[in-house]
Design a protein around this motif. Sequence first.
Motif, PDB file in Angstrom:
ATOM      1  N   VAL A 177       0.843  -1.199   0.000  1.00  0.00           N
ATOM      2  CA  VAL A 177       0.000   0.000   0.000  1.00  0.00           C
ATOM      3  C   VAL A 177       0.874   1.244   0.000  1.00  0.00           C
ATOM      4  N   THR A 178       0.567   2.147  -0.902  1.00  0.00           N
ATOM      5  CA  THR A 178       1.244   3.436  -0.940  1.00  0.00           C
ATOM      6  C   THR A 178       0.202   4.509  -1.234  1.00  0.00           C
ATOM      7  N   SER A 179       0.625   5.736  -1.329  1.00  0.00           N
ATOM      8  CA  SER A 179      -0.313   6.842  -1.551  1.00  0.00           C
ATOM      9  C   SER A 179       0.265   7.792  -2.583  1.00  0.00           C
ATOM     10  N   ALA A 180      -0.578   8.719  -3.027  1.00  0.00           N
ATOM     11  CA  ALA A 180      -0.112   9.689  -4.012  1.00  0.00           C
ATOM     12  C   ALA A 180       1.057  10.497  -3.476  1.00  0.00           C
ATOM     13  N   ALA A 181       1.090  10.706  -2.164  1.00  0.00           N
ATOM     14  CA  ALA A 181       2.152  11.517  -1.572  1.00  0.00           C
ATOM     15  C   ALA A 181       3.432  10.721  -1.341  1.00  0.00           C
ATOM     16  N   ARG A 182       3.335   9.373  -1.293  1.00  0.00           N
ATOM     17  CA  ARG A 182       4.496   8.589  -0.876  1.00  0.00           C
ATOM     18  C   ARG A 182       4.942   7.543  -1.898  1.00  0.00           C
ATOM     19  N   TYR A 183       4.276   7.452  -3.047  1.00  0.00           N
ATOM     20  CA  TYR A 183       4.527   6.309  -3.921  1.00  0.00           C
ATOM     21  C   TYR A 183       5.931   6.306  -4.535  1.00  0.00           C
ATOM     22  N   ALA A 184       6.585   7.465  -4.604  1.00  0.00           N
ATOM     23  CA  ALA A 184       7.922   7.520  -5.197  1.00  0.00           C
ATOM     24  C   ALA A 184       9.033   7.459  -4.150  1.00  0.00           C
ATOM     25  N   ALA A 213      -5.740  13.642  -9.359  1.00  0.00           N
ATOM     26  CA  ALA A 213      -4.373  13.147  -9.509  1.00  0.00           C
ATOM     27  C   ALA A 213      -4.301  11.685  -9.907  1.00  0.00           C
ATOM     28  N   VAL A 214      -5.426  10.976  -9.859  1.00  0.00           N
ATOM     29  CA  VAL A 214      -5.366   9.536  -9.994  1.00  0.00           C
ATOM     30  C   VAL A 214      -4.799   9.082 -11.337  1.00  0.00           C
ATOM     31  N   VAL A 215      -5.195   9.758 -12.436  1.00  0.00           N
ATOM     32  CA  VAL A 215      -4.729   9.325 -13.753  1.00  0.00           C
ATOM     33  C   VAL A 215      -3.219   9.501 -13.868  1.00  0.00           C
ATOM     34  N   GLU A 216      -2.747  10.682 -13.494  1.00  0.00           N
ATOM     35  CA  GLU A 216      -1.321  10.970 -13.620  1.00  0.00           C
ATOM     36  C   GLU A 216      -0.486  10.091 -12.694  1.00  0.00           C
ATOM     37  N   VAL A 217      -0.907   9.992 -11.418  1.00  0.00           N
ATOM     38  CA  VAL A 217      -0.131   9.227 -10.441  1.00  0.00           C
ATOM     39  C   VAL A 217      -0.158   7.739 -10.784  1.00  0.00           C
ATOM     40  N   ARG A 218      -1.344   7.226 -11.137  1.00  0.00           N
ATOM     41  CA  ARG A 218      -1.440   5.813 -11.470  1.00  0.00           C
ATOM     42  C   ARG A 218      -0.561   5.477 -12.672  1.00  0.00           C
ATOM     43  N   GLY A 219      -0.560   6.348 -13.675  1.00  0.00           N
ATOM     44  CA  GLY A 219       0.262   6.102 -14.861  1.00  0.00           C
ATOM     45  C   GLY A 219       1.735   6.096 -14.526  1.00  0.00           C
ATOM     46  N   HIS A 220       2.168   7.057 -13.720  1.00  0.00           N
ATOM     47  CA  HIS A 220       3.573   7.109 -13.332  1.00  0.00           C
ATOM     48  C   HIS A 220       3.963   5.894 -12.500  1.00  0.00           C
ATOM     49  N   LEU A 221       3.066   5.512 -11.578  1.00  0.00           N
ATOM     50  CA  LEU A 221       3.345   4.357 -10.731  1.00  0.00           C
ATOM     51  C   LEU A 221       3.426   3.083 -11.574  1.00  0.00           C
ATOM     52  N   ALA A 222       2.554   2.942 -12.540  1.00  0.00           N
ATOM     53  CA  ALA A 222       2.575   1.761 -13.407  1.00  0.00           C
ATOM     54  C   ALA A 222       3.876   1.680 -14.191  1.00  0.00           C
ATOM     55  N   LEU A 230       7.954  -5.411 -12.170  1.00  0.00           N
ATOM     56  CA  LEU A 230       6.660  -5.741 -11.567  1.00  0.00           C
ATOM     57  C   LEU A 230       5.513  -5.506 -12.546  1.00  0.00           C
ATOM     58  N   SER A 231       5.781  -5.663 -13.816  1.00  0.00           N
ATOM     59  CA  SER A 231       4.751  -5.364 -14.820  1.00  0.00           C
ATOM     60  C   SER A 231       3.561  -6.305 -14.725  1.00  0.00           C
ATOM     61  N   ASP A 232       3.762  -7.526 -14.214  1.00  0.00           N
ATOM     62  CA  ASP A 232       2.669  -8.481 -14.107  1.00  0.00           C
ATOM     63  C   ASP A 232       1.879  -8.349 -12.810  1.00  0.00           C
ATOM     64  N   SER A 233       2.295  -7.463 -11.946  1.00  0.00           N
ATOM     65  CA  SER A 233       1.616  -7.317 -10.655  1.00  0.00           C
ATOM     66  C   SER A 233       0.378  -6.441 -10.794  1.00  0.00           C
ATOM     67  N   PRO A 234      -0.751  -6.862 -10.216  1.00  0.00           N
ATOM     68  CA  PRO A 234      -1.955  -6.033 -10.269  1.00  0.00           C
ATOM     69  C   PRO A 234      -1.738  -4.692  -9.580  1.00  0.00           C
TER      70      PRO A 234
END
Length: 568
Positions: A177-184, A213-222, A230-234
């Motif tokens: 579990v991470t968050s938009a503020a801590r994912y990097a 922020a969800v679209v931008e953050v999710r894309g960067h995190l992916a 970790l490309s195969d990880s949900p």
Amino acid sequence: MPGEHASAELLGALSGLLGNVSAVPLDLDLPEVADARRIRADIVTQLSDYVLPRLVQLNGPLLTVVGGSTGAGKSTLVNSLLGQRITESGVLRPTTRSPVLVHHPDDAEWFAPDRILPELPRTNVPSNDTYALRLATSTRLPRGLAILDAPDVDSIDKGNRELAAQLLAAADLWLFVTSAARYADQVPWDYLRLAAERSTSVAVVLDRTSAEAVVEVRGHLARMMTSRGLSDSPLFTVPESGVDADGLLPAEAVAPIVGWLHDLAADGDARGKVISHTLDGAIRHIVLRAHDIADSMDGQIEVSEQLYSSIDTIYRNALESFTTQITDGTLLRGEIQARWQEFVGTGDLLRSVEDKVGRIRDRFVDGVTGKRTRSSDIVAAIETGVFNLVVEEAESAASAAARAWAEVPAGKALLARTPDIDRASRDFRVKAERTVRDWRQAVLELVRTDGGDKRMTAKFLAFGVNGIGVALMVTMFADSASTKDSTVELGHKLLSAIFGDDAVKALVTKAHADLESRVAALLEGEMQRFVALVGRPDDLKGFQHDLRESARQSEYARHADFIAGGDA
């Protein structure tokens, strides 16, 4: 992997690997040793906490460990996944509470103390004991699934961080579990990198993310996940939202995660594949790291050879010096010589021994009356002389060994652990005194046994066992002396008159060998104090060989169970 448990070959190989990794000595403070010690500890922990317990219960529930950054909302997410409040989130950081493992009531047997995480004590009530595993049941969790709420991986408390790492290493599946503020942040990605190296099954949850922020953050995190293996990880997203009176997120916010986990629990094959995938990766990673430890032992062996060689040479030299001094006349230049001269007298030594028998008989025979005579004085002088020589050599060897080690950084570090090692051991004088006394008794026994048919002769009876024993010891001390002493020669003549020249040589050789053997054992014991710190190079090579062999056997067994079986 079919069946309820792994093959006996795999279990045996990994049990052997655990024993060999645990036994590997990494005592020398070399530049790479800290990493090797950490790897050793990690391997021991993962084999003990997860791999071996899981291999004997492959059909057990899927253990999903929820881990992640501080403030990512792990506890709230766990409660929301369960649909009830079981674990408490911390108001203050670091949170001091026991980790919580939630399972269906019918799965309780799978989490007995001797199974997953066997070293963590169990409790059924909330506790502030960080190292107690709190077990909780919930009928809202399906059978075949367990969820463990772990401490923050980046906690400011070292104990929390270590426990988080231990719990994640025991997981079949990471729900990270991470968050938009801590994912990097770096620390969470260090863990995710490790998960990729181990091929651990991972799902990532992006929590507390605003709609903007969800679209931008999710894309960067992916993209970050893909670049780190970790490309195969949900990847799940939980939008930022309020909580109800029980502190739970809206059901629809966590529904995709709940559905995915419940599907895994319901599908035995899918659950088995997740478990096998994580186990296979963990074993493969353990085998590789075991070889890393074996490689790091090259440096340990090289330095141990240097340190061992120095002390081996020093103590060999000490024994050689002692051996030389008990046969080159050194001991006869002081008190022993004076007492011997008093003992045998200083008359006309050219006369035959037979002429002297009557005159010196009383000097030799001291055991009959029990009174102290000159024989007792010379025995005491001999024992004192040999004792002092032994102690001197032991003290000199210890001092020389410490000086030699102090010139090597790793040796200097070992010396710091044992400050008094530059002196002979505290009980050495007691041991040396007993050794010399036992040798003197052995010489008398040698005279008795080797005297044989000579014991009833007039000369033997005249001199007695004690007298002949003293003459034998003095003759031994002067056997290779460059300076002849007439009184010493008399001792040899006395022995030759009784036993004959060949027998005297044999007696001297036996007495000398016996004393050398006893002192060698004493000095070997002193040397062992140093050996205990550094280890024998051949022993270290043996540990290295055993470690590599058990790692190879584990890899062969892994291949047979996971790859050849088609379950990897």
